[in-house]
Design a protein around this motif. Structure first.
Motif, PDB file in Angstrom:
ATOM      1  N   ASP A  52       0.760   3.268  -9.421  1.00 58.75           N
ATOM      2  CA  ASP A  52       0.397   4.534  -8.761  1.00 58.75           C
ATOM      3  C   ASP A  52       1.637   5.344  -8.378  1.00 58.75           C
ATOM      4  O   ASP A  52       1.641   6.573  -8.493  1.00 58.75           O
ATOM      5  N   VAL A  53       2.687   4.657  -7.934  1.00 56.07           N
ATOM      6  CA  VAL A  53       3.914   5.371  -7.550  1.00 56.07           C
ATOM      7  C   VAL A  53       4.583   5.963  -8.791  1.00 56.07           C
ATOM      8  O   VAL A  53       5.012   7.127  -8.805  1.00 56.07           O
ATOM      9  N   GLY A  54       4.671   5.175  -9.858  1.00 56.33           N
ATOM     10  CA  GLY A  54       5.296   5.670 -11.092  1.00 56.33           C
ATOM     11  C   GLY A  54       4.577   6.887 -11.639  1.00 56.33           C
ATOM     12  O   GLY A  54       5.198   7.867 -12.069  1.00 56.33           O
ATOM     13  N   LYS A  55       3.258   6.832 -11.606  1.00 58.15           N
ATOM     14  CA  LYS A  55       2.451   7.958 -12.095  1.00 58.15           C
ATOM     15  C   LYS A  55       2.760   9.241 -11.321  1.00 58.15           C
ATOM     16  O   LYS A  55       3.020  10.290 -11.892  1.00 58.15           O
ATOM     17  N   ALA A  56       2.691   9.123  -9.981  1.00 60.77           N
ATOM     18  CA  ALA A  56       2.804  10.323  -9.129  1.00 60.77           C
ATOM     19  C   ALA A  56       4.233  10.846  -9.059  1.00 60.77           C
ATOM     20  O   ALA A  56       4.447  12.048  -8.877  1.00 60.77           O
ATOM     21  N   ASN A  87       0.896  -1.163   0.000  1.00 59.02           N
ATOM     22  CA  ASN A  87       0.000   0.000   0.000  1.00 59.02           C
ATOM     23  C   ASN A  87       0.930   1.208   0.000  1.00 59.02           C
ATOM     24  O   ASN A  87       1.414   1.616   1.049  1.00 59.02           O
ATOM     25  N   PRO A  88       1.232   1.769  -1.190  1.00 55.83           N
ATOM     26  CA  PRO A  88       2.370   2.685  -1.304  1.00 55.83           C
ATOM     27  C   PRO A  88       2.236   3.938  -0.446  1.00 55.83           C
ATOM     28  O   PRO A  88       1.130   4.453  -0.251  1.00 55.83           O
ATOM     29  N   ILE A 121       5.836  -1.478 -13.819  1.00 58.56           N
ATOM     30  CA  ILE A 121       5.408  -2.860 -14.051  1.00 58.56           C
ATOM     31  C   ILE A 121       4.995  -3.471 -12.718  1.00 58.56           C
ATOM     32  O   ILE A 121       5.689  -3.297 -11.705  1.00 58.56           O
ATOM     33  N   GLY A 122       3.861  -4.156 -12.699  1.00 60.34           N
ATOM     34  CA  GLY A 122       3.403  -4.810 -11.470  1.00 60.34           C
ATOM     35  C   GLY A 122       1.920  -4.587 -11.255  1.00 60.34           C
ATOM     36  O   GLY A 122       1.159  -4.392 -12.213  1.00 60.34           O
ATOM     37  N   GLY A 123       1.534  -4.595  -9.984  1.00 58.98           N
ATOM     38  CA  GLY A 123       0.142  -4.349  -9.634  1.00 58.98           C
ATOM     39  C   GLY A 123      -0.127  -2.853  -9.536  1.00 58.98           C
ATOM     40  O   GLY A 123       0.669  -2.029 -10.006  1.00 58.98           O
ATOM     41  N   SER A 179      -5.705   8.736 -11.623  1.00 61.52           N
ATOM     42  CA  SER A 179      -5.461   9.015 -10.216  1.00 61.52           C
ATOM     43  C   SER A 179      -4.417   8.056  -9.674  1.00 61.52           C
ATOM     44  O   SER A 179      -4.121   7.023 -10.276  1.00 61.52           O
ATOM     45  N   SER A 180      -3.873   8.445  -8.538  1.00 63.82           N
ATOM     46  CA  SER A 180      -2.815   7.676  -7.893  1.00 63.82           C
ATOM     47  C   SER A 180      -3.177   7.615  -6.410  1.00 63.82           C
ATOM     48  O   SER A 180      -3.385   8.655  -5.786  1.00 63.82           O
ATOM     49  N   VAL A 181      -3.297   6.398  -5.874  1.00 61.40           N
ATOM     50  CA  VAL A 181      -3.711   6.259  -4.475  1.00 61.40           C
ATOM     51  C   VAL A 181      -2.464   6.028  -3.615  1.00 61.40           C
ATOM     52  O   VAL A 181      -1.807   4.997  -3.715  1.00 61.40           O
ATOM     53  N   ILE A 182      -2.131   7.018  -2.798  1.00 65.91           N
ATOM     54  CA  ILE A 182      -0.923   6.973  -1.974  1.00 65.91           C
ATOM     55  C   ILE A 182      -1.320   7.263  -0.526  1.00 65.91           C
ATOM     56  O   ILE A 182      -2.134   8.157  -0.264  1.00 65.91           O
ATOM     57  N   THR A 183      -0.713   6.512   0.405  1.00 64.04           N
ATOM     58  CA  THR A 183      -0.968   6.781   1.824  1.00 64.04           C
ATOM     59  C   THR A 183      -0.099   7.957   2.263  1.00 64.04           C
ATOM     60  O   THR A 183       1.124   7.915   2.156  1.00 64.04           O
ATOM     61  N   LEU A 184      -0.770   8.986   2.742  1.00 64.55           N
ATOM     62  CA  LEU A 184      -0.067  10.219   3.113  1.00 64.55           C
ATOM     63  C   LEU A 184      -0.368  10.579   4.560  1.00 64.55           C
ATOM     64  O   LEU A 184      -1.414  10.216   5.099  1.00 64.55           O
ATOM     65  N   GLY A 185       0.552  11.368   5.149  1.00 60.05           N
ATOM     66  CA  GLY A 185       0.278  12.077   6.392  1.00 60.05           C
ATOM     67  C   GLY A 185       0.217  11.244   7.653  1.00 60.05           C
ATOM     68  O   GLY A 185       0.447  10.041   7.654  1.00 60.05           O
TER      69      GLY A 185
END
Ligand SMILES: [Fe+2]
Length: 384
Positions: free
Chosen positions: A104-108, A73-74, A97-99, A151-157
């Motif tokens: 999402d990480v590459g995009k952001a 969960n990036p 490449i991957g899931g 969109s890119s789903v990243i755990t923040l904060g």
């Protein structure tokens, strides 16, 4: 009449062996020094070896670089480190490449390449998204649909929270759906990621936004998943089933530009607070969420039932919903996804925090019916 924007712009290559097209396509995109973004688990897979061979070695004069630190969960740190790797190697494009996580990480990361030190939590205030490095997505799972998403789903904060960073400029320039790359995916992950795709299709179809194009895509996505997921789960080498699942997952990703619903709002905190796989979290909440919506909006799942191949055209609204929900429950059980949240470490004492985060999650704002704090508490209890 409501106003709307419909957008389906991503170039997608589909079929076994299409990865071989990548070098030619990179030339066309003027990518000479790509950064590969992935997670540690991918490095030992056949999919990664194939990409490695396709790109060629440094001895052959090829220049590509690797960031493989992405978490399941990036988190923000993954994006920062990928951007640092990009700048250090003076890359000019990103291949993930991957899931969903590496995608999402590459995009952001491209945003942080252009704006070092940028606070991702304030992405909505960023006025200029021009000049992002080109992005190529090569999914090896059939679930998130991130490859076609903006969109890119990243755990923040702190406290940790899944944040959805959204902008059309995040879209990939090219997606490669090569079923040969997903045939090594173990049955459990095949089932869980497939359940995510199924949830995208069901929730986007029932989300009350006017988007008939997405609705059609969502329903065909459901039909493909019902046909192909059990085969892909039973027989990982079935390239026809793997291919249909890759397309269905991308269709779910396209469809949820409409938006999602209550099930995703339940699933996101289960990942951030309890570390649960996103697809599994959706699978374990889907039936409870469907029952909740059907009780308040009878007939909502009739067309979902039809897409599943059920004869529900002429029965009552309540019967149509009940049969569609039973079918989905049995379908998930057939994939080993009929466990409860408590079987995966979720405890009653987690419920307050889960409910708090679910309420703040934006997905349920577009659910078919409104969801209150008490509703979330009841839904989690039912799934527990
Ligand atoms: Fe999802």
């Amino acid at each position: 009449m409501s106003l709307a924007t419909f957008s389906f712009p991503t170039t997608t290559l589909f079929g076994a062996g299409t990865l071989a097209e990548l070098p030619r396509r990179l030339d066309a995109l003027r990518i000479r020094r790509p950064l590969l973004v992935t997670d540690p688990g991918l490095l030992s897979t056949e999919a990664f070896q194939r990409l490695d061979q396709t790109l060629g070695s440094k001895e052959q004069g090829k220049s590509w670089f690797l960031y493989y630190g992405v978490h399941p969960n990036p988190v923000e740190r993954d994006v920062i480190q990928a951007a640092e790797a990009f700048r250090a190697a003076q890359c000019d494009g990103v291949i993930s490449i991957g899931g969903g996580s590496p995608l999402d990480v590459g995009k952001a990361a491209r945003l942080l390449v252009r704006r070092p030190g940028f606070d991702l939590a304030k992405f909505y205030a960023e006025p200029d998204w021009s000049g992002l490095a080109p992005f190529v997505a090569v999914p090896t799972t059939a679930g998130t649909g991130s490859e076609v998403g903006r969109s890119s789903v990243i755990t923040l904060g702190a406290p940790k929270r899944k944040s959805v960073i959204f902008h059309p400029q995040l879209l990939a320039k090219l997606v490669i759906l090569d079923p040969g790359l997903s045939r090594g995916l173990p049955p459990k992950l095949t089932a869980a990621t497939g359940a995510d795709a199924l949830t995208h299709c069901i929730e986007s179809f029932t989300c009350p936004v006017f988007h008939p194009m997405c609705d059609g895509i969502a329903l065909e996505g459901i039909r493909l998943i019902v046909e192909a997921l059990p085969r892909a789960w039973r027989e990982g080498d079935d390239l026809d089933a793997r291919g249909k699942m890759l397309v269905a997952a991308a269709m779910g990703g396209v469809a949820f530009q409409k938006d999602l619903g209550v099930v995703h709002s339940m699933a996101h905190p289960l990942s951030t607070l309890c570390g649960m796989h996103h697809g599994l979290a959706n699978a374990l909440c889907l039936v409870a969420g469907m029952k909740f919506c059907a009780e308040r909006k009878p007939g909502i799942y009739r067309r979902v039932g039809l897409a599943c191949g059920l004869d529900v055209l002429k029965c009552s609204d309540a019967q149509a919903d009940q049969r569609a929900i039973s079918f989905i429950a049995d379908f998930l059980a057939g994939l080993g996804l009929n466990t409860k949240l408590r079987d995966h470490g979720v405890k009653p004492e987690h419920l307050d925090a889960l409910v708090g985060q679910a309420l703040e999650d934006p997905c349920h704002k577009t659910n078919a019916v409104p969801v209150t704090r008490e509703d979330f508490a009841n839904l989690y209890r039912e799934a527990l």
